[in-house]
Design a protein around this motif. Structure first.
Motif, PDB file in Angstrom:
ATOM      1  N   SER A 126       0.819  -1.206   0.000  1.00  0.00           N
ATOM      2  CA  SER A 126       0.000   0.000   0.000  1.00  0.00           C
ATOM      3  C   SER A 126       0.855   1.259   0.000  1.00  0.00           C
ATOM      4  O   SER A 126       0.386   2.328  -0.365  1.00  0.00           O
ATOM      5  N   GLU A 127       2.109   1.135   0.426  1.00  0.00           N
ATOM      6  CA  GLU A 127       3.004   2.295   0.452  1.00  0.00           C
ATOM      7  C   GLU A 127       3.829   2.430  -0.813  1.00  0.00           C
ATOM      8  O   GLU A 127       4.571   3.389  -0.973  1.00  0.00           O
ATOM      9  N   ASN A 128       3.738   1.472  -1.719  1.00  0.00           N
ATOM     10  CA  ASN A 128       4.488   1.548  -2.970  1.00  0.00           C
ATOM     11  C   ASN A 128       4.000   2.727  -3.797  1.00  0.00           C
ATOM     12  O   ASN A 128       2.826   3.070  -3.771  1.00  0.00           O
ATOM     13  N   GLU A 129       4.923   3.333  -4.521  1.00  0.00           N
ATOM     14  CA  GLU A 129       4.583   4.450  -5.401  1.00  0.00           C
ATOM     15  C   GLU A 129       5.075   4.108  -6.800  1.00  0.00           C
ATOM     16  O   GLU A 129       6.180   3.623  -6.979  1.00  0.00           O
ATOM     17  N   TYR A 130       4.207   4.385  -7.780  1.00  0.00           N
ATOM     18  CA  TYR A 130       4.499   4.046  -9.164  1.00  0.00           C
ATOM     19  C   TYR A 130       4.668   5.322  -9.968  1.00  0.00           C
ATOM     20  O   TYR A 130       3.969   6.300  -9.745  1.00  0.00           O
ATOM     21  N   PHE A 131       5.576   5.279 -10.894  1.00  0.00           N
ATOM     22  CA  PHE A 131       5.874   6.434 -11.731  1.00  0.00           C
ATOM     23  C   PHE A 131       5.486   6.116 -13.164  1.00  0.00           C
ATOM     24  O   PHE A 131       5.475   4.957 -13.575  1.00  0.00           O
ATOM     25  N   ASP A 132       5.167   7.164 -13.926  1.00  0.00           N
ATOM     26  CA  ASP A 132       4.828   6.951 -15.334  1.00  0.00           C
ATOM     27  C   ASP A 132       5.933   6.176 -16.028  1.00  0.00           C
ATOM     28  O   ASP A 132       7.119   6.475 -15.855  1.00  0.00           O
ATOM     29  N   GLU A 133       5.555   5.185 -16.810  1.00  0.00           N
ATOM     30  CA  GLU A 133       6.531   4.426 -17.578  1.00  0.00           C
ATOM     31  C   GLU A 133       6.928   5.212 -18.818  1.00  0.00           C
ATOM     32  O   GLU A 133       6.139   5.974 -19.362  1.00  0.00           O
ATOM     33  N   LEU A 134       8.158   4.996 -19.239  1.00  0.00           N
ATOM     34  CA  LEU A 134       8.594   5.506 -20.537  1.00  0.00           C
ATOM     35  C   LEU A 134       8.327   4.410 -21.558  1.00  0.00           C
ATOM     36  O   LEU A 134       8.742   3.274 -21.373  1.00  0.00           O
ATOM     37  N   LEU A 171       9.430  13.154  -7.830  1.00  0.00           N
ATOM     38  CA  LEU A 171       9.999  12.735  -9.113  1.00  0.00           C
ATOM     39  C   LEU A 171      11.359  12.105  -8.913  1.00  0.00           C
ATOM     40  O   LEU A 171      12.002  12.272  -7.882  1.00  0.00           O
ATOM     41  N   ILE A 172      11.768  11.376  -9.951  1.00  0.00           N
ATOM     42  CA  ILE A 172      13.087  10.733  -9.979  1.00  0.00           C
ATOM     43  C   ILE A 172      13.743  11.093 -11.305  1.00  0.00           C
ATOM     44  O   ILE A 172      13.120  10.998 -12.364  1.00  0.00           O
ATOM     45  N   LEU A 173      15.001  11.535 -11.231  1.00  0.00           N
ATOM     46  CA  LEU A 173      15.794  11.783 -12.443  1.00  0.00           C
ATOM     47  C   LEU A 173      16.674  10.565 -12.678  1.00  0.00           C
ATOM     48  O   LEU A 173      17.397  10.134 -11.782  1.00  0.00           O
ATOM     49  N   VAL A 181      19.834   5.997 -11.160  1.00  0.00           N
ATOM     50  CA  VAL A 181      19.071   7.055 -10.501  1.00  0.00           C
ATOM     51  C   VAL A 181      20.031   8.147 -10.047  1.00  0.00           C
ATOM     52  O   VAL A 181      20.912   7.912  -9.225  1.00  0.00           O
ATOM     53  N   GLU A 182      19.847   9.354 -10.580  1.00  0.00           N
ATOM     54  CA  GLU A 182      20.717  10.478 -10.212  1.00  0.00           C
ATOM     55  C   GLU A 182      20.119  11.336  -9.110  1.00  0.00           C
ATOM     56  O   GLU A 182      20.853  11.935  -8.336  1.00  0.00           O
ATOM     57  N   LEU A 183      18.787  11.418  -9.041  1.00  0.00           N
ATOM     58  CA  LEU A 183      18.151  12.258  -8.021  1.00  0.00           C
ATOM     59  C   LEU A 183      16.783  11.699  -7.661  1.00  0.00           C
ATOM     60  O   LEU A 183      16.016  11.295  -8.537  1.00  0.00           O
ATOM     61  N   ILE A 184      16.514  11.681  -6.357  1.00  0.00           N
ATOM     62  CA  ILE A 184      15.182  11.381  -5.841  1.00  0.00           C
ATOM     63  C   ILE A 184      14.714  12.650  -5.146  1.00  0.00           C
ATOM     64  O   ILE A 184      15.350  13.129  -4.204  1.00  0.00           O
ATOM     65  N   SER A 185      13.620  13.212  -5.623  1.00  0.00           N
ATOM     66  CA  SER A 185      13.083  14.460  -5.085  1.00  0.00           C
ATOM     67  C   SER A 185      11.815  14.156  -4.287  1.00  0.00           C
ATOM     68  O   SER A 185      10.828  13.659  -4.834  1.00  0.00           O
TER      69      SER A 185
END
Length: 195
Positions: A126-134, A171-173, A181-185
């Motif tokens: 339930s705590e997982n977070e999903y990001f838009d796929e490329l 977001l993640i860069l 992964v260069e940055l986790i914001s």
């Protein structure tokens, strides 16, 4: 007794068909990842990565060798015809911080999807977070961006478009040049930046 012989023969034939299968498996098509897509997950070995947070503190993360799978998708439940798809997965484990970033690249019918997921281990998901796929990552999706006073070049931007009151990451860069992964914001203004 003479009437029993055909029954035993039929039973034996059916048993042999059941044990040996009724058909030979046949590959319809194979969808393998090109080298560029494979390079998006650069961790072929165990690596320690060092990130710094907004206060300058070092945060250690680790990776394991990536996992490459060929998965089969059968035409139907009774069919022996199948397609095969290649997938690559890995993760960056932030043990001290209690989370990991799961990485995945897969191909399906000439489409490639590259995605990231924020995971709390041993939780109920339930705590997982999903990001838009490329979809079909290319150099056209790569940007240069300035965040927190740092300049990032040639990165993919993974936005958390499913934000809710429990979300932690904005977001993640992600490097297009093999750095991962260069940055986790974080939503609250905190960050982790690869050293």
């Amino acid at each position: 007794m003479k009437n029993m012989k055909p029954y035993f023969k039929l039973t034996f034939i059916l048993l042999m068909i059941g044990l040996t299968g009724c058909c030979n498996e046949e590959l319809i098509d194979s969808y393998l990842l090109p080298e560029f897509e494979k390079s998006l997950i650069p961790y072929n070995d165990y690596h320690d990565l060092i990130y710094i947070n907004e206060t300058g503190q070092n945060i250690k993360a680790s990776t394991q060798p990536r996992i490459i799978n060929l998965e089969r998708d059968y035409r139907g439940p009774e069919s022996c015809e199948y397609w095969e798809y290649e997938t690559i997965s890995n993760f960056i484990n932030f043990t001290e911080s209690g989370f990991l970033i799961r990485l995945g690249v897969g191909t399906f019918n000439d489409l490639t999807a590259f995605g990231l997921e924020y995971v709390i281990p041993n939780s109920d998901n339930s705590e997982n977070e999903y990001f838009d796929e490329l979809i079909n990552p290319t150099n056209e999706q790569v940007v240069d961006i300035n965040l927190y006073g740092f300049e990032f070049k040639n990165v993919y931007v993974f936005k958390n478009n499913f934000l809710n009151e429990n979300s932690k990451i904005e977001l993640i860069l992600y490097s297009s040049e093999g750095k991962g992964v260069e940055l986790i914001s974080y939503i609250d203004g905190k960050f982790l930046k690869l050293k």
